[in-house]
Design a protein around this motif. Structure first.
Motif, mmCIF file in Angstrom:
data_model
loop_
_atom_site.group_PDB
_atom_site.id
_atom_site.type_symbol
_atom_site.label_atom_id
_atom_site.label_comp_id
_atom_site.label_asym_id
_atom_site.label_seq_id
_atom_site.Cartn_x
_atom_site.Cartn_y
_atom_site.Cartn_z
ATOM 1 N N ARG A 163 0.872 -1.178 0.000
ATOM 2 C CA ARG A 163 0.000 0.000 0.000
ATOM 3 C C ARG A 163 0.905 1.223 0.000
ATOM 4 N N THR A 197 0.506 13.388 10.899
ATOM 5 C CA THR A 197 0.064 12.501 11.985
ATOM 6 C C THR A 197 1.269 11.800 12.600
ATOM 7 N N THR A 220 -5.748 11.466 24.433
ATOM 8 C CA THR A 220 -5.796 11.815 23.010
ATOM 9 C C THR A 220 -6.192 13.274 22.801
ATOM 10 N N THR A 271 -10.213 11.729 13.425
ATOM 11 C CA THR A 271 -9.601 10.398 13.246
ATOM 12 C C THR A 271 -8.771 10.040 14.470
ATOM 13 N N ALA A 296 -9.379 6.855 16.598
ATOM 14 C CA ALA A 296 -8.378 5.775 16.496
ATOM 15 C C ALA A 296 -7.632 5.584 17.811
ATOM 16 N N THR A 351 -6.791 1.570 22.422
ATOM 17 C CA THR A 351 -5.937 1.507 23.612
ATOM 18 C C THR A 351 -6.757 1.121 24.838
ATOM 19 N N GLY A 392 -1.258 -3.679 12.337
ATOM 20 C CA GLY A 392 -1.225 -3.607 10.889
ATOM 21 C C GLY A 392 0.213 -3.700 10.402
ATOM 22 N N GLY A 393 0.465 -3.103 9.219
ATOM 23 C CA GLY A 393 1.830 -3.214 8.709
ATOM 24 C C GLY A 393 2.059 -2.345 7.498
ATOM 25 N N ARG A 431 1.339 1.880 6.272
ATOM 26 C CA ARG A 431 0.177 2.337 7.039
ATOM 27 C C ARG A 431 0.137 1.732 8.431
ATOM 28 N N CYS A 460 0.131 1.301 12.222
ATOM 29 C CA CYS A 460 -0.481 2.260 13.147
ATOM 30 C C CYS A 460 0.546 3.278 13.664
ATOM 31 N N PRO A 461 0.323 4.578 13.402
ATOM 32 C CA PRO A 461 1.283 5.577 13.882
ATOM 33 C C PRO A 461 1.173 5.812 15.391
ATOM 34 N N GLU A 520 1.115 4.401 27.012
ATOM 35 C CA GLU A 520 -0.086 4.502 27.861
ATOM 36 C C GLU A 520 -0.339 3.192 28.602
HETATM 37 C C1 HEM Z 1 -3.479 -0.817 21.333
HETATM 38 C C2 HEM Z 1 -3.677 0.274 20.637
HETATM 39 C C3 HEM Z 1 -3.813 0.343 19.150
HETATM 40 C C4 HEM Z 1 -3.961 -0.667 18.226
HETATM 41 C C5 HEM Z 1 -4.008 -2.169 18.470
HETATM 42 C C6 HEM Z 1 -4.058 -0.047 16.927
HETATM 43 C C7 HEM Z 1 -4.199 -0.745 15.737
HETATM 44 C C8 HEM Z 1 -4.246 -0.146 14.507
HETATM 45 C C9 HEM Z 1 -4.381 -0.870 13.262
HETATM 46 C C10 HEM Z 1 -4.495 -2.377 13.108
HETATM 47 C C11 HEM Z 1 -4.393 0.040 12.260
HETATM 48 C C12 HEM Z 1 -4.505 -0.241 10.755
HETATM 49 C C13 HEM Z 1 -3.102 -0.351 10.228
HETATM 50 C C14 HEM Z 1 -3.012 -0.769 8.791
HETATM 51 O O1 HEM Z 1 -3.899 -0.459 8.002
HETATM 52 O O2 HEM Z 1 -2.014 -1.449 8.433
HETATM 53 C C15 HEM Z 1 -4.264 1.350 12.856
HETATM 54 C C16 HEM Z 1 -4.217 2.540 12.137
HETATM 55 C C17 HEM Z 1 -4.171 3.788 12.719
HETATM 56 N N1 HEM Z 1 -4.041 4.057 14.072
HETATM 57 FE FE1 HEM Z 1 -3.899 2.688 15.562
HETATM 58 N N2 HEM Z 1 -3.980 1.310 17.082
HETATM 59 C C18 HEM Z 1 -3.818 1.596 18.413
HETATM 60 C C19 HEM Z 1 -3.690 2.850 18.980
HETATM 61 C C20 HEM Z 1 -3.675 4.041 18.308
HETATM 62 C C21 HEM Z 1 -3.518 5.360 18.903
HETATM 63 C C22 HEM Z 1 -3.289 5.614 20.405
HETATM 64 C C23 HEM Z 1 -3.597 6.274 17.895
HETATM 65 C C24 HEM Z 1 -3.523 7.788 17.949
HETATM 66 C C25 HEM Z 1 -3.805 8.556 18.946
HETATM 67 C C26 HEM Z 1 -3.791 5.548 16.661
HETATM 68 C C27 HEM Z 1 -3.926 6.117 15.427
HETATM 69 C C28 HEM Z 1 -4.038 5.426 14.236
HETATM 70 C C29 HEM Z 1 -4.169 6.071 12.929
HETATM 71 C C30 HEM Z 1 -4.209 7.579 12.684
HETATM 72 C C31 HEM Z 1 -4.239 5.034 11.981
HETATM 73 C C32 HEM Z 1 -4.368 5.182 10.461
HETATM 74 C C33 HEM Z 1 -2.982 5.131 9.820
HETATM 75 C C34 HEM Z 1 -2.963 5.150 8.300
HETATM 76 O O3 HEM Z 1 -3.937 4.748 7.664
HETATM 77 O O4 HEM Z 1 -1.942 5.589 7.757
HETATM 78 N N3 HEM Z 1 -3.829 4.205 16.948
HETATM 79 N N4 HEM Z 1 -4.175 1.212 14.220
#
Ligand code: HEM
Length: 487
Positions: free
Chosen positions: A73, A110, A160, A272, A276, A281, A414-415, A418, A420-421, A429
């Protein structure tokens, strides 16, 4: 043009039979859909098709296929168009739903906001919120049959909002439940709309659709107000354009640059981040609490590590977090056994061959992550909660969990580009809040472990988690008592 070699096409894949015309739609219970995908993988193999109104959608539980899809991607794959549409329809057109060049622009800001450097400097704020949390629990006499997941939701929203737009909701002390209540209405609905074969809500709004609209409008109003206030503040303080102090300010400051964010984009990204960063979390924190409370021997080890490192003092510096290797293993093991994002929805942007199967442009693939993470093929005694499987191999000769251990099969964040940032923020946390809870309290389950079920609503949470918290005597207090006995 690249020559594609393959021995099978998507149409050769097997799958659950379903009914004529409608296919598998009546097989689904949306709240357990990840479990059904796992069960079908056991039956039909790691690549199979489901049929929705005659349309074939491939489910992949194969780690290699999933890694390939996630890695390619934004070139060969995108998030499922339909999912992006559902998300954008409600105004969350930010980094999660964007594609191509727009995604790159959103991702850059981001990623910067959530960089390790930023999270380190944000650490004192996370500590302050954790202090609030323990003070809050300390004030409640005899905590029994307690829905601790609600407190985790509150503090993760607070973290957040502070990081995203410098706004302290202080949901615990102010009991500002409204934002959280409305956030909680978003994911289940988004989940059911993504999985709905026909967009019925566009033609007729049910009561729950109306409640959903109400929640969206509420959040839009609150966030809109915060964005406006920040814009006014920045108009009066030019220094903030040079040195923005949070994610929102950084996006507004981009007005000075070549490719500024529009108001819609600013709104979409803040929104978002709020969505997210909260459920994911807080659900993971609830799962950690559940698994520790259900496994007293492992809970003892965590408390021993906390007591050894902190010696009755409170956590005070970011560096100290490196001194909790067992806690890191507990977090990893929880993300393995209870991944809160078990299904990711993808679509091929071109004809592509993955794992010897030809997928024509437009094919939909659900990269299903929880199946591999919870199967013996990749992790020995996979259904057992065993943080030991993550400790260094040298220390664990003869450990049954190291007999078969394939961390590459695990993708809870994910991986690819993209990935997860928010990974670093969420890990920080989780460490801080788990230390705060288990240092001060002995946590036991107030329900039988098997009564706590997995509930899927875009993210996966523990349903019916009820705990008892009993104040622990801190090691420092124990020492004081011992000294007084011998004086
Ligand atoms: C245990 C906590 C978390 C888990 C398991 C998690 C898991 C994920 C997963 C599976 C994705 C999709 C990745 C992909 O498409 O390859 C994702 C995307 C994302 N996550 Fe997390 N997340 C967590 C916490 C957070 C936190 C704390 C934030 C921000 C405050 C965050 C922000 C985002 C954003 C902005 C994306 C979209 C990234 C993109 O499409 O480029 N996530 N997350």
């Amino acid at each position: 043009m690249e020559q594609l070699n393959y021995s099978k096409t998507k149409n050769d894949l097997k799958g659950p039979k379903g009914l004529p015309l409608v296919g598998n739609i009546f097989d689904f219970d949306m709240s357990k859909i990840h479990l059904l995908y796992e069960q079908w993988a056991d039956e039909f193999g790691s690549l199979y098709n489901i049929n929705i109104l005659g349309k074939k959608i491939t489910v992949s539980t194969d780690p290699e296929t999933n890694a390939y899809v996630l890695k390619h991607r934004p070139t060969k794959f995108r998030r499922l168009q339909k999912m992006a549409d559902v998300i954008e329809e409600v105004g969350v057109n930010g980094v999660f739903s964007a594609e191509g060049e727009t995604w790159k622009k959103h991702r850059k800001v981001t990623q910067k906001a959530l960089s390790n450097k930023n999270i380190r400097s944000f650490f004192p704020t996370i500590l302050r919120i954790s202090e609030r949390l323990t003070n809050y629990w300390n004030k409640i006499e005899g905590i029994e049959n307690y829905a601790i997941d609600q407190d985790f939701e509150k503090i993760t929203v607070d973290v957040t909002t502070l990081l995203a737009f410098g706004y302290d909701l202080n949901s615990l002390e102010n009991d500002v439940d409204e934002i959280r209540v409305h956030i909680n209405n978003i994911f289940p609905k988004v989940n059911s709309r993504i999985n709905s074969p026909i967009p019925l809500w566009k033609y007729y709004k049910t009561k729950s659709d109306k409640e959903f609209d109400n929640s969206i409008n509420y959040l839009k109003d609150v966030l809109g107000g915060i964005i406006e206030t920040t814009q006014q503040k920045m108009a009066e303080d030019s220094d903030l354009h040079e040195n923005p102090t949070n994610f929102l300010e950084a996006m507004i400051a981009s007005e000075d640059k070549e490719d500024p964010f529009t108001n819609d984009e600013i709104f979409g990204n803040v929104y978002t981040m709020l969505l997210a960063g909260e459920d994911t979390t807080s659900n993971s924190l609830s799962w950690i609490t559940y698994l520790l409370a259900a496994n007293p021997a492992i809970k003892d080890k965590i408390q021993h590590e906390i007591d050894e490192v902190l010696k009755g003092e409170k956590l005070s510096s970011f560096q100290q977090l490196n001194d909790f290797p067992y806690l890191s293993s507990v977090i990893k093991e929880t993300l393995r056994l209870k991944p809160v994002s078990p299904n990711l929805y993808m679509q091929a942007l071109e004809d592509v061959v993955v794992s010897d199967v030809f997928f024509p442009k437009g094919s939909m693939i659900i990269t299903q992550l929880s199946h591999a993470q919870r199967r013996d093929k990749y992790f020995a005694e996979a259904s057992t909660f065993a943080p030991e499987r993550w400790t260094e191999r040298e220390e664990t000769k003869g450990c049954p969990y190291h007999k078969n251990h394939k961390p590459e099969a695990m993708k809870p964040f994910g991986g690819g580009a993209r990935l997860c940032p928010g990974m670093f923020l969420s890990e920080t946390e989780m460490k801080v809040f788990v230390i705060a809870l288990f240092q001060d309290f002995d946590v036991t389950l107030d329900v039988a472990p098997e009564e706590v079920k997995e509930l899927f609503a875009f993210t996966m949470s523990p349903q019916n988690l009820k705990v008892n918290l009993k104040k622990r005597l801190l090691q420092k207090e124990k020492n004081v008592n011992t000294e007084s006995v011998f004086q």
